[in-house]
Design an enzyme around this catalytic site. Sequence first.
Site, PDB file in Angstrom:
ATOM      1  N   ASP A 270       0.866  -1.169   0.000  1.00 48.29           N
ATOM      2  CA  ASP A 270       0.000   0.000   0.000  1.00 48.29           C
ATOM      3  C   ASP A 270       0.913   1.232   0.000  1.00 48.29           C
ATOM      4  O   ASP A 270       2.083   1.143   0.360  1.00 48.29           O
ATOM      5  CB  ASP A 270      -0.865  -0.052   1.271  1.00 48.29           C
ATOM      6  CG  ASP A 270      -1.624   1.241   1.489  1.00 48.29           C
ATOM      7  OD1 ASP A 270      -2.344   1.652   0.567  1.00 48.29           O
ATOM      8  OD2 ASP A 270      -1.477   1.834   2.579  1.00 48.29           O
ATOM      9  N   ARG A 271       0.397   2.354  -0.410  1.00 48.47           N
ATOM     10  CA  ARG A 271       1.230   3.559  -0.506  1.00 48.47           C
ATOM     11  C   ARG A 271       1.058   4.490   0.701  1.00 48.47           C
ATOM     12  O   ARG A 271       1.953   4.602   1.536  1.00 48.47           O
ATOM     13  CB  ARG A 271       0.858   4.296  -1.803  1.00 48.47           C
ATOM     14  CG  ARG A 271       1.895   5.277  -2.271  1.00 48.47           C
ATOM     15  CD  ARG A 271       1.375   6.147  -3.406  1.00 48.47           C
ATOM     16  NE  ARG A 271       0.631   7.286  -2.887  1.00 48.47           N
ATOM     17  CZ  ARG A 271       0.070   8.240  -3.655  1.00 48.47           C
ATOM     18  NH1 ARG A 271       0.127   8.150  -4.963  1.00 48.47           N
ATOM     19  NH2 ARG A 271      -0.557   9.253  -3.099  1.00 48.47           N
ATOM     20  N   ASP A 272      -0.099   5.126   0.791  1.00 53.85           N
ATOM     21  CA  ASP A 272      -0.314   6.152   1.825  1.00 53.85           C
ATOM     22  C   ASP A 272      -0.530   5.518   3.196  1.00 53.85           C
ATOM     23  O   ASP A 272      -1.409   4.676   3.370  1.00 53.85           O
ATOM     24  CB  ASP A 272      -1.517   7.027   1.453  1.00 53.85           C
ATOM     25  CG  ASP A 272      -1.371   7.632   0.060  1.00 53.85           C
ATOM     26  OD1 ASP A 272      -0.295   8.179  -0.236  1.00 53.85           O
ATOM     27  OD2 ASP A 272      -2.313   7.535  -0.746  1.00 53.85           O
TER      28      ASP A 272
ATOM     29  N   GLN B 115      -6.684   5.409  -5.160  1.00 53.54           N
ATOM     30  CA  GLN B 115      -6.537   6.869  -5.250  1.00 53.54           C
ATOM     31  C   GLN B 115      -7.887   7.470  -5.631  1.00 53.54           C
ATOM     32  O   GLN B 115      -8.080   7.986  -6.736  1.00 53.54           O
ATOM     33  CB  GLN B 115      -5.435   7.230  -6.262  1.00 53.54           C
ATOM     34  CG  GLN B 115      -4.033   6.863  -5.789  1.00 53.54           C
ATOM     35  CD  GLN B 115      -3.632   7.582  -4.498  1.00 53.54           C
ATOM     36  OE1 GLN B 115      -4.001   8.731  -4.285  1.00 53.54           O
ATOM     37  NE2 GLN B 115      -2.894   6.898  -3.621  1.00 53.54           N
TER      38      GLN B 115
END
Length: 170
Positions: free
Chosen positions: A10-12, A54
């Site tokens: 995952d990014r954020d 996103q």
Amino acid sequence: MKTRKAIFLDRDGTLILDKNYLSRVEDIEYFPDTMKALQLFQALGYELFIVTNQSGVGRGYFSLEAVYVIHRQFQNDMREQKLFPFKDFAICPHSPDDHCACRKPSGQMIKELILKYHISPEHSWMVGDKIIDAEAGKNAGIKSAIIRHADSKEFPHYKTLFEFAQTLKK
Ligand SMILES: [Mg+2]
Ligand SMILES: [Zn+2]
């Protein structure tokens, strides 16, 4: 045949601080242990992918191009750290109201990467800071771990990404 194993990230809230609809390169802020963890994953032979919802795109807050610009910055940062770049990025740009098939907790984005890159599911992990990340991994038939989030009974959880990375060592 050689096993291709992967960590889907995952990014954020996992690689970088969750700034709530991050859309500017200047606002990228890695956690203190992010690069150390990515380095260990790569040293252990894992391919690295980013799998990110996103919905800011679908909600009209920023463009998909703004997301690409941020991901290009990630690749530059990886090279600067003498790491291999991320192998690929899977982005769900939809808002929850779109009821798309890709948004996590769906396993679809991960499944597509597994097929495209011939990744072995049984040796691969999805790691994120939310239960939906772990569920996405489960729905794609891979192992899942949660970081920073403390109240999951179903999935293993760790304080940091590096703490998780160290458990893969043996
Ligand atoms: Mg997150
Ligand atoms: Zn989607």
